[in-house]
Design a protein around this motif. Structure first.
Motif, PDB file in Angstrom:
ATOM      1  N   ALA A   4      27.217  81.461  74.980  1.00 43.28           N
ATOM      2  CA  ALA A   4      26.474  80.396  74.293  1.00 43.28           C
ATOM      3  C   ALA A   4      27.204  79.069  74.404  1.00 43.28           C
ATOM      4  O   ALA A   4      26.569  78.015  74.572  1.00 43.28           O
ATOM      5  N   ARG A   5      28.527  79.111  74.339  1.00 44.61           N
ATOM      6  CA  ARG A   5      29.290  77.861  74.383  1.00 44.61           C
ATOM      7  C   ARG A   5      29.153  77.164  75.729  1.00 44.61           C
ATOM      8  O   ARG A   5      29.177  75.928  75.803  1.00 44.61           O
ATOM      9  N   ILE A  65      29.030  81.108  68.661  1.00 45.21           N
ATOM     10  CA  ILE A  65      29.604  80.078  69.535  1.00 45.21           C
ATOM     11  C   ILE A  65      31.123  80.128  69.488  1.00 45.21           C
ATOM     12  O   ILE A  65      31.719  80.364  68.435  1.00 45.21           O
ATOM     13  N   ASN A 125      21.385  72.345  71.073  1.00 41.86           N
ATOM     14  CA  ASN A 125      22.480  73.054  70.434  1.00 41.86           C
ATOM     15  C   ASN A 125      23.469  72.033  69.869  1.00 41.86           C
ATOM     16  O   ASN A 125      24.343  71.533  70.572  1.00 41.86           O
ATOM     17  N   MET A 130      22.155  81.405  76.654  1.00 43.51           N
ATOM     18  CA  MET A 130      21.718  82.179  75.511  1.00 43.51           C
ATOM     19  C   MET A 130      21.412  83.625  75.910  1.00 43.51           C
ATOM     20  O   MET A 130      21.365  84.519  75.066  1.00 43.51           O
ATOM     21  N   ARG A 160      27.418  72.908  69.775  1.00 43.49           N
ATOM     22  CA  ARG A 160      28.201  72.616  70.981  1.00 43.49           C
ATOM     23  C   ARG A 160      28.618  71.157  71.022  1.00 43.49           C
ATOM     24  O   ARG A 160      29.750  70.822  71.398  1.00 43.49           O
ATOM     25  N   GLU A 208      15.471  70.523  69.200  1.00 48.36           N
ATOM     26  CA  GLU A 208      15.636  71.599  70.170  1.00 48.36           C
ATOM     27  C   GLU A 208      16.854  71.320  71.045  1.00 48.36           C
ATOM     28  O   GLU A 208      16.752  71.015  72.234  1.00 48.36           O
TER      29      GLU A 208
END
Length: 257
Positions: A224-225, A91, A127, A229, A130, A125
């Motif tokens: 990803a950020r 990330i 992220n 993905m 972030r 589930e």
């Protein structure tokens, strides 16, 4: 078999503070090349030396130590310091300097959930990295040039997505957060920005990615950020937006074109 009485809350006994005896802990000078470190002082204090600069971290504070920074530390007696790792290749962040910040309830919740996910099979589930970065970065990734809706709830959604471009909540979930209908949000974005919420979010993600590429050349971490993905999928969307692949964009920006 446990009885109903066994399930009643226990009366908490008063603890003699002298009963707690946690000696100081010293960690010799070290460096993490592949991870950024976040150190959260939950109780007491810690004395750190980061790239030769002394720092005392107090209860309720945390420090961000970017990858590559040498640091040593002494955790004080009866003190608790919790470390969190953010792998560089997973990330991206705009935090490139040592940064100290206060941990309030809003930040403490995702920090605890992040620690929980690293230490156990209890893992939401979502992220969490972030969300944490969106809270601790001193400003959004980009001074966004997108038009903003004026409808109060729609404008709040836009602010959320600017702060955390990778937020993957659906329109319905974002609307529920603001206590309005998804149709109301969609109408506001289309009428006041000329784009649907989905179109606005996509453009925001690409602009944020482009801004990150000015200082970060790790395509997977940037993808990803901003919510991707799958790096290939990110690359296709980025190229359709800028007519350049991420690699071509990085090279062109590095050359000052």
């Amino acid at each position: 078999m446990r009885t109903r009485q066994d399930l009643r809350p226990r009366v908490q006994k008063e603890t003699d503070p002298w009963a707690i005896s946690i000696p100081p802990v010293s960690i010799a000078n070290r460096v993490h090349e592949e991870e950024h470190m976040l150190l959260w002082q939950v109780r007491g204090y810690t004395d750190l030396l980061i790239d030769g600069e002394p720092l005392r971290l107090l209860s309720g504070q945390a420090v961000w130590i970017p990858a590559g920074a040498w640091h040593s530390l002494v955790v004080g007696a009866n003190s608790v310091l919790l470390p969190l790792e953010f792998p560089v290749n997973i990330i991206a962040t705009t935090l490139s300097q040592v940064t100290v910040f206060n941990v309030d309830r809003d930040l403490g919740t995702p920090l605890l959930a992040f620690l929980q996910s690293q230490a156990s099979i209890i893992c939401a589930e979502v992220n969490l990295a972030r969300q944490i970065l969106a809270l601790i970065e001193q400003s959004p990734i980009v001074a966004n040039t997108l038009p903003l809706p004026q409808h109060p709830q729609a404008r709040r959604v836009a602010a959320l997505l600017i702060a955390n471009p990778g937020d993957d909540r659906t329109v319905a979930q974002l609307a529920a957060t603001m206590h309005v209908s998804g149709r109301t949000l969609e109408r506001a974005f289309l009428a006041e920005t000329g784009m649907t919420l989905g179109q606005w979010r996509l453009q925001n993600r690409m602009e944020c990615a482009a801004e990150l590429f000015k200082s970060i050349d790790n395509i997977a971490a940037v993808a990803a950020r901003v919510g991707y993905m799958n790096v290939s999928a990110f690359g296709r969307v980025f190229k359709s937006h800028f007519l350049l692949t991420p690699g071509e964009y990085i090279e062109r920006y590095a050359r000052g074109y």
